[in-house]
Design a protein around this motif. Structure first.
Motif, short mmCIF file in Angstrom:
data_model
loop_
_atom_site.label_atom_id
_atom_site.label_comp_id
_atom_site.label_asym_id
_atom_site.label_seq_id
_atom_site.Cartn_x
_atom_site.Cartn_y
_atom_site.Cartn_z
N ALA A 1 -5.12 -13.14 19.74
CA ALA A 1 -5.97 -13.30 18.71
C ALA A 1 -5.36 -13.05 17.03
O ALA A 1 -4.59 -12.47 16.95
N PHE A 2 -5.98 -14.05 16.43
CA PHE A 2 -5.65 -13.83 14.84
C PHE A 2 -7.03 -12.86 14.14
O PHE A 2 -8.01 -13.64 14.15
N ILE A 3 -6.38 -12.07 13.62
CA ILE A 3 -7.60 -11.65 12.90
C ILE A 3 -7.30 -11.04 11.28
O ILE A 3 -6.17 -11.27 11.12
N GLY A 4 -8.32 -11.07 10.31
CA GLY A 4 -7.73 -10.55 9.10
C GLY A 4 -9.04 -11.08 8.29
O GLY A 4 -9.96 -11.77 8.86
N PRO A 5 -9.01 -10.53 7.06
CA PRO A 5 -10.25 -10.84 6.11
C PRO A 5 -10.31 -12.30 5.82
O PRO A 5 -9.27 -13.11 6.08
N SER A 6 -11.68 -12.79 5.63
CA SER A 6 -11.83 -14.20 5.27
C SER A 6 -10.86 -14.70 4.10
O SER A 6 -10.57 -14.31 3.29
N VAL B 1 -8.81 -17.51 16.92
CA VAL B 1 -9.22 -16.74 15.48
C VAL B 1 -10.48 -16.24 15.73
O VAL B 1 -11.39 -16.87 16.17
N THR B 2 -10.77 -15.16 15.29
CA THR B 2 -12.02 -14.34 15.39
C THR B 2 -12.16 -13.36 14.21
O THR B 2 -11.18 -12.76 13.79
N HIS B 3 -13.47 -13.27 13.70
CA HIS B 3 -13.61 -12.14 12.57
C HIS B 3 -14.12 -11.02 13.42
O HIS B 3 -14.20 -10.01 12.51
N SER B 4 -14.31 -10.95 14.66
CA SER B 4 -14.95 -9.98 15.40
C SER B 4 -13.47 -9.19 15.81
O SER B 4 -13.04 -9.37 16.85
N MET B 5 -13.60 -7.89 15.46
CA MET B 5 -12.36 -7.28 15.91
C MET B 5 -12.68 -6.83 17.45
O MET B 5 -12.08 -6.80 18.30
N GLN B 6 -14.15 -6.73 17.88
CA GLN B 6 -14.52 -6.35 19.14
C GLN B 6 -14.07 -7.51 20.20
O GLN B 6 -13.60 -7.08 21.14
N GLU C 1 -12.85 -19.40 15.67
CA GLU C 1 -13.80 -18.68 15.70
C GLU C 1 -15.01 -19.29 16.82
O GLU C 1 -16.06 -20.02 16.19
N PRO C 2 -14.69 -19.46 17.99
CA PRO C 2 -15.42 -20.67 18.69
C PRO C 2 -16.98 -19.82 19.23
O PRO C 2 -17.70 -20.46 19.71
N CYS C 3 -16.81 -18.76 18.73
CA CYS C 3 -18.40 -17.98 19.27
C CYS C 3 -19.16 -17.69 18.13
O CYS C 3 -20.28 -17.29 18.17
N SER C 4 -18.91 -18.18 16.97
CA SER C 4 -19.62 -17.66 15.62
C SER C 4 -20.82 -18.32 15.34
O SER C 4 -21.52 -17.87 14.79
N ALA C 5 -21.11 -19.55 16.24
CA ALA C 5 -22.24 -20.06 16.13
C ALA C 5 -23.24 -19.57 17.51
O ALA C 5 -24.32 -20.46 17.59
#
Ligand SMILES: Nc1ncnc2c1ncn2[C@@H]1O[C@H](COP(=O)(O)OP(=O)(O)O)[C@@H](O)[C@H]1O
Ligand SMILES: [Mg+2]
Length: 265
Positions: free
Chosen positions: A47-52, A216-221, A187-191
């Protein structure tokens, strides 16, 4: 790409499928990615995380040369797939993208039938020797993407007529159809709604038995749920990379800690 010698290496006895060293990306005068080193392990979800705006998508796009299509982007450093420089002049980016597939944030099926969406890659890469073999690839890909039962009776209907969650699984089936070795997901689930998100997350867990997934996800969960390795990016730097459990419970860098505890982001 500047030339650099890279030692063969394994992590936790797992093979590195892709290796990035000293990767930098500029868009015009914007220095979007700074000296990134990372090993993408085989059959692992990373996973790649981090602020926008920290460079997650930029780095993901380096891994299958999607930045080639961005006129202002300049990529330097070295990225290998199975020890081969993917930016070598002899590498055909279209062939590379069959091996390193991609799924985008917004489901983007082609304006074609469900069948033709999945058959597209195998057709252009000549992977089937006839109709029966193509049918088989299409069915297998739709099954692996956990959508076969929902579409098997309407393979000739347009892909765009499916629900958002079904469209995204169709796009995953399309990416799987060329038997990729790495699947990149931005971010495959953001929509998607929570039910469709849960289905895609379950699917990701199944797919890692077959190849590497980088999400890539903006969701840490979500990162905590689906990945075994996590990379935290901040302002174009890869700040910390390690086992997902360690990153979330015992990060070594104060910037990672601030992000995961919600102080930056
Ligand atoms: N096509 C582009 N042209 C110019 N700048 C871009 C482009 N794509 C991204 N950037 C810039 O690069 C930086 C990193 O962006 P991005 O990789 O999209 O971040 P993230 O995916 O982490 O939100 C940002 O400053 C962004 O504005
Ligand atoms: Mg992004």
């Amino acid at each position: 790409m500047k030339d650099m010698r890279i030692a063969e290496r394994t992590v936790d006895s797992q093979t590195s499928k892709m290796i990035a060293r000293g990767v930098q990306v500029h868009y015009g005068t914007t220095h979007a990615l700074k000296d990134v080193d990372v090993d993408i392990l085989d059959k692992t979800v990373t996973a790649f995380i981090g602020p926008s705006g920290c460079g997650k998508s930029t780095f993901l796009r380096c891994l299958n040369r999607m930045n080639d299509t961005v006129a202002s982007a300049r990529v330097t450093g070295r990225i290998e797939l199975d020890g081969e420089d993917i930016y070598d002049r002899r590498v055909d980016p279209v062939q590379l993208r069959a091996r390193v597939g991609m799924v985008f944030q917004k489901p983007n099926p082609f304006p074609k039938s469900i069948y033709d969406n999945v058959a597209y890659g195998p057709r252009i890469h000549g992977l089937a020797r006839g109709k029966a073999e193509l049918d088989e690839i299409v069915e297998k890909s739709l099954r692996k993407a956990a959508i076969w039962n929902e579409v098997k009776d309407r393979l000739n209907a347009p892909g765009t007529g499916l629900s958002g969650g079904q469209q995204q699984r169709l796009c995953i089936a399309r990416a799987i159809a060329t038997s990729p070795e790495v699947l990149l997901m931005d971010e495959p689930c953001s929509a998607l709604d929570p039910i469709a998100t849960a289905q895609v997350e379950e699917l990701i867990d199944e797919l890692r038995g077959q190849f590497s997934v980088v999400i890539v996800t903006h969701s840490m969960q979500q990162a905590a749920r689906v990945s075994q390795r996590t990379a935290f990016f901040h302002l174009g730097n890869l700040v910390e990379y390690g086992e997902t459990g360690q990153i979330f419970t015992n990060p070594t860098d104060p910037r990672t800690e601030s992000y995961i505890t919600g102080r930056i982001g």
